[in-house]
Design an enzyme around this catalytic site. Sequence first.
Site, short mmCIF file in Angstrom:
data_model
loop_
_atom_site.label_atom_id
_atom_site.label_comp_id
_atom_site.label_asym_id
_atom_site.label_seq_id
_atom_site.Cartn_x
_atom_site.Cartn_y
_atom_site.Cartn_z
N THR A 142 -8.22 19.43 47.70
CA THR A 142 -9.42 20.30 47.66
C THR A 142 -9.90 20.63 49.07
OG1 THR A 142 -10.89 18.39 47.41
CG2 THR A 142 -10.19 19.51 45.41
N PRO A 188 -15.87 19.13 56.98
CA PRO A 188 -16.25 18.11 57.96
C PRO A 188 -15.89 18.51 59.39
CG PRO A 188 -14.54 17.28 56.47
CD PRO A 188 -15.00 18.58 55.92
N THR A 229 -11.77 22.62 50.90
CA THR A 229 -13.08 22.72 51.56
C THR A 229 -13.62 21.34 51.93
OG1 THR A 229 -14.10 22.93 49.38
CG2 THR A 229 -13.80 24.96 50.63
N ASP A 230 -13.11 20.29 51.27
CA ASP A 230 -13.52 18.94 51.64
C ASP A 230 -12.95 18.50 52.98
OD1 ASP A 230 -15.15 18.34 49.50
OD2 ASP A 230 -13.52 17.56 48.27
N SER A 231 -11.90 19.15 53.44
CA SER A 231 -11.34 18.79 54.74
C SER A 231 -11.70 19.80 55.83
CB SER A 231 -9.83 18.60 54.65
OG SER A 231 -9.21 19.65 53.95
#
Lengths: 407, 416
Positions: A170, A177, A172-174
Amino acid sequence: MSNIFDDLTILEFGGGAAGPVATRYFADHGATVIRVESKQRPDFLRLLKFVPGLAGGLDAAEHFGVLNANKRSVAINMANPRGIEVAKRLALWADCIAENFAPGAMKKWGLDYATLVKERPDLVMISTCLNGQTGPERFYPGFGGQGSALSGFNHLTGWPDREPVGPYGTITDSLSPRYAAFLLASALWRRTRTGEGQYIDLSQVEGGIVCLSESLLGFAANGEVLERMGNRSRHAAPHGLFRCRDHADGRERWLALAIHDDTDWATLVDFLGRPAWAVAPALATVDGRQAQVDQLETELSAYTRTQDHRDLALRLQSAGLDAAAVNDLGDLHADGQLLHRGHFGLVDHAVLGRHPAERHAIRFSETDPVLHKAAPLLGEDTEYVLRERLQMSASEYQSLLDDGVLQ
Amino acid sequence: MLGNLSGVRVLDLTHEPGFFAGKLLGDMGADVVKVEPPGGDPARRRGPFWGGVDDGNRSIVWLALNTSKRAITLDWTQPAGRDALLALAAQADVVLETERPGVLAAAGLGWAALHARNPRLIVVSITPWGQTGPHAQWRGSDLTVIAASGNLHCTGDPDRAPVRCSLPVSYYHGSLEACVGVAFALVSRERTGRGQHLDVALHDAMVMPNIATASMSKMTGNRGQRAGAFFRQSKSVQREIWPCKDGFVSFALRGGPARVPGLVKMVQYMDENGMASEALKTKDWKAYNHNLLTQAEVDALSAEFGAFFKTKTMTEIFDRACKENLMIAPAITAREIAASKQLAAREFFIDVPYPDGTSLRQPGAFALTTAKDGVTTPIRVQRAAPRLGEHTDEVLRERGFSSDQITTLRAAGVLG
């Protein structure tokens, strides 16, 4: 050893990956990162594999452990008004605040930027939710799976004749940040120079879309909607994955190969020993190879299927070509380059034992990232942070404990 | 008001893998000067092109990823060009570069030479594998670094090869990582007075997107598997991307306090359409734990949800999701993104003017920033991507080169 953020304290609210991975960058460079958590509403990563009776309970979550190394945890029950009061004192004491709740959560507690900045004029604070703090869809709830869909990554990943799959993990989770760490550090740098604080509203979806600017611009300029194309490229052929000899235990093994131009192709033809199918003059140009790409991939696969993927990648690289073995997650721990760069380090966790955690991808000539402790147990540092850092009196601390505020 | 990085001078020597880094720094207010060889960066001649015109200034990838930069042409492989670049580096804060390790050093422009000339300079090298180590001299590109990162192995359908995104995701990740490094090194420089050399590897940068599972493979023995449109739980495989009436939606059967209210409302939505069974309507969602579901239970739930999604369009589902806080999202394309009401309300897209009087709608700020008085420190596209050599004279004059020096460099072919 002195590091960049030795003097910095970050207070963190929220969970998952998008917020917490951002503050890890700072923790790895010396910052004290304090997570405000509670047993009533644990970080969803602490619940991802949770079942009743699980040994170690909320502290047995591997995802949480890996992503939150180097941090500290304070347990505060935010459903208790005294808990909110303690959180506010921490917020005004810390150097900056990072949060990734849904919009409105911080405001409900009086911990939003507009409220805090009245008492802390140089506050630096970042909020990272899916769609941003404003706009008609700001309360739309989603995790990375939805972020990946809404920013366009899902549509672009997969095979043209099949459903989209989205990049693993997924995305957008990486991406988020990394945006958040960049934005927060730039705001802190600005504060050292101007004395001014800042509030940053990062929308995870918007960050993803900015990455895909090429797709958006292609639509704006030419009305073109980019589609999934498997591993093929509009500019190079062959460009894809080729199955190699299976592992002795039956696992599939693959080679990635990118032939970027006609010179690369000539090198590959020589490498293969100039087989009849490859020397056809029509294949000497990229357009010619694109026209026969199905057949070309079939022929190449017939060759690679008999080869060891790692040995073949090495030989292709020695010939000057862009090739790599496809690593599975286990292979990464034996990858010579990742080992050389010290990508994985080991930390000792009270429940998980000694386990690997990762460093980021930047090596600094003077101040490398350092892994120095495992992720905190829920509330592990409550006493240390409140008594020693915030200098709360023993009697007040005891009364908060007695009231069940610190859990 | 000025952006957070206003006053920061950046020399951007990158090729495609690093374009995005300079763009982000420029959008944050840094003064970014793109340094290209006299013929221009190869990406300028790679289609598709705006309006189909291949004139060196209209390639989509170039226009998309080089906003907020000025451009000069300078052949630093010639001694006079190297000296000119050293003179520019003496007045810069940051150099971004993507050459194969050793190439700049061989030209007299390595970290040691640049650091000696300007001790405050921050040099960021973005390469596929890193500056040193057994693979440092390997070739690499998006496909091969993602292949080596574990991320590709886990992406795609189980019955086919691993599969990548149509656009080079590792270049975005690596460029963002470079920007984190720049901001950290700026803070560091305030304390030490010295710049640093930052060695960013795209390969490493693609390990983090596995979201902890790379480290976890050592703890759980799980080496990763492709699950296609599905997600593997401990006891079952659950669908994650579902066909709907006109496309696909992302939706998970996972529980937990953040998700269960949405599941309950989804069942209400289905019931309004007469498509929720008694079993679904009377389900005890408080006790729901996705980790305990058997495959048979997952399949039964999936059959009901899946049948319902097929009766609704992406737009219908998303409108309802926004209204009722349902955790479901359409897998949209550039067309739907361009028409988003949310993005319009946040004034995300901006019309970037081009020299010929036209404009293009491009993605704008990647975050909104405000100060206590409500004043913004804007992140925005400062200018359209530059034409080839558009600012060569302007930048050189600004950095102290005399007209005679510029004429001499041009006569020697250093400026193209």
